[in-house]
Design an enzyme around this catalytic site. Sequence first.
Site, short mmCIF file in Angstrom:
data_model
loop_
_atom_site.label_atom_id
_atom_site.label_comp_id
_atom_site.label_asym_id
_atom_site.label_seq_id
_atom_site.Cartn_x
_atom_site.Cartn_y
_atom_site.Cartn_z
CB SER A 11 -0.90 0.01 1.24
OG SER A 11 -1.41 1.32 1.43
CG HIS A 36 -4.01 -1.42 -1.53
ND1 HIS A 36 -5.17 -2.12 -1.79
CD2 HIS A 36 -4.32 -0.57 -0.53
CE1 HIS A 36 -6.13 -1.71 -0.98
NE2 HIS A 36 -5.64 -0.76 -0.20
CG ASP A 38 -5.05 2.80 0.79
OD1 ASP A 38 -6.03 2.04 0.74
OD2 ASP A 38 -3.94 2.46 1.22
CG MET A 40 -8.21 7.75 2.22
SD MET A 40 -7.23 7.91 3.72
CE MET A 40 -6.48 6.29 3.78
CG HIS A 69 -9.26 0.57 -0.40
ND1 HIS A 69 -8.65 0.42 0.84
CD2 HIS A 69 -10.60 0.51 -0.16
CE1 HIS A 69 -9.57 0.30 1.77
NE2 HIS A 69 -10.77 0.35 1.20
CG MET A 71 -11.15 3.75 2.03
SD MET A 71 -9.60 3.75 2.92
CE MET A 71 -8.47 3.83 1.53
CG MET A 140 -11.71 -2.15 5.29
SD MET A 140 -10.17 -1.88 4.38
CE MET A 140 -9.20 -0.93 5.57
N GLY A 145 -8.83 4.79 6.93
CA GLY A 145 -8.54 6.22 7.01
C GLY A 145 -7.07 6.51 7.26
N GLY A 147 -2.92 4.73 7.83
CA GLY A 147 -1.99 3.60 7.90
C GLY A 147 -1.48 3.47 9.33
CG ASP A 178 -6.24 -2.31 3.38
OD1 ASP A 178 -5.18 -2.01 3.96
OD2 ASP A 178 -6.85 -1.52 2.63
N GLY A 179 -4.95 -3.63 6.54
CA GLY A 179 -4.84 -2.91 7.80
C GLY A 179 -4.11 -3.69 8.87
N GLY A 180 -2.94 -3.19 9.23
CA GLY A 180 -2.19 -3.84 10.31
C GLY A 180 -1.63 -5.21 9.94
C1 DX5 Z 1 -6.26 2.16 5.57
C2 DX5 Z 1 -5.84 1.79 4.17
C3 DX5 Z 1 -4.74 0.81 4.12
C4 DX5 Z 1 -3.47 1.27 4.76
C5 DX5 Z 1 -2.87 0.09 5.44
O1 DX5 Z 1 -7.34 2.99 5.53
O2 DX5 Z 1 -6.93 1.26 3.44
O3 DX5 Z 1 -4.51 0.32 2.81
O4 DX5 Z 1 -2.54 1.82 3.87
O5 DX5 Z 1 -1.75 0.51 6.10
P1 DX5 Z 1 -1.00 -0.39 7.17
O6 DX5 Z 1 -0.50 -1.59 6.44
O7 DX5 Z 1 0.06 0.52 7.65
O8 DX5 Z 1 -2.01 -0.75 8.23
ZN ZN Z 2 -6.49 0.20 1.48
#
Ligand code: DX5
Ligand code: ZN
Length: 228
Positions: A11, A36, A38, A40, A69, A71, A140, A145, A147, A178-180
């Site tokens: 990402s 990926h 993002d 927003m 993605h 958002m 998710m 929102g 990273g 996606d996320g963490g």
């Molecule tokens: C969060 C995004 C993710 C984000 C993940 O809203 O959709 O794609 O970049 O970041 P990490 O891997 O740092 O959790």
């Molecule tokens: Zn994402």
Amino acid sequence: MPYARIEIAPSILAADFARLGEEVRAVEQGGADVIHVDVMDGHFVPNISIGIPVVASLRKATRLPLDVHLMIERPEGYIEDFIRAGAARVLIHQEATVHLDRALSMIREHGAEAGAAINPATPVAALAEVLDKVDTVLVMSVNPGFGGQKFIPGAIEKIRQLNQLRARYNGGFRIEVDGGVDAGNAAELAQAGVNTFVAGTSIFHTPDPAAASRQMRKLAAEALSQRV
Ligand code: DX5
Ligand code: ZN
């Protein structure tokens, strides 16, 4: 199953935007499968990131497919623009449109792969009527929102449910998380059924993003081969 078993999807939200081309080429060399992106809007999520011009520039900077993605609220107004800019896959949120079925069909009609995303508070059942219209379901594992957030463990049960459900659908669909996502949970996620591993911080906030991409694939692939 028509989809690759494991895909690594760095990402770029965690990349250095001033060196974006370089960062993307590094993970491409590290064997990443997709990039990926993002997007927003400051409404659907409390943050603003990047949009159509950056997708168009990325399209010229890498051969990898762009996994966009969205958002954003009412994504249907922008689907065509993102695909024209170079998105190979467009992921929209179930929570962001009252016309999910129509918006997913629109993505395919414009020649891209369609993905439906669900927030941590949304159950898998919310997608029951569209599972035959998606190439990807994105679970998710943080509230979208930002990273760098902590993985929410409830995502694993949703991934298991989807993994069981997809047997009923012709060809199935990818499961993306996606996320963490990091080296500490990649193995468990692979065993639960994840195909596409989105990772920002754990890839780009390291001294060697190419090596981090390779390592994540190795952990996921090993976990699958050990599966009984
Ligand atoms: C969060 C995004 C993710 C984000 C993940 O809203 O959709 O794609 O970049 O970041 P990490 O891997 O740092 O959790
Ligand atoms: Zn994402």
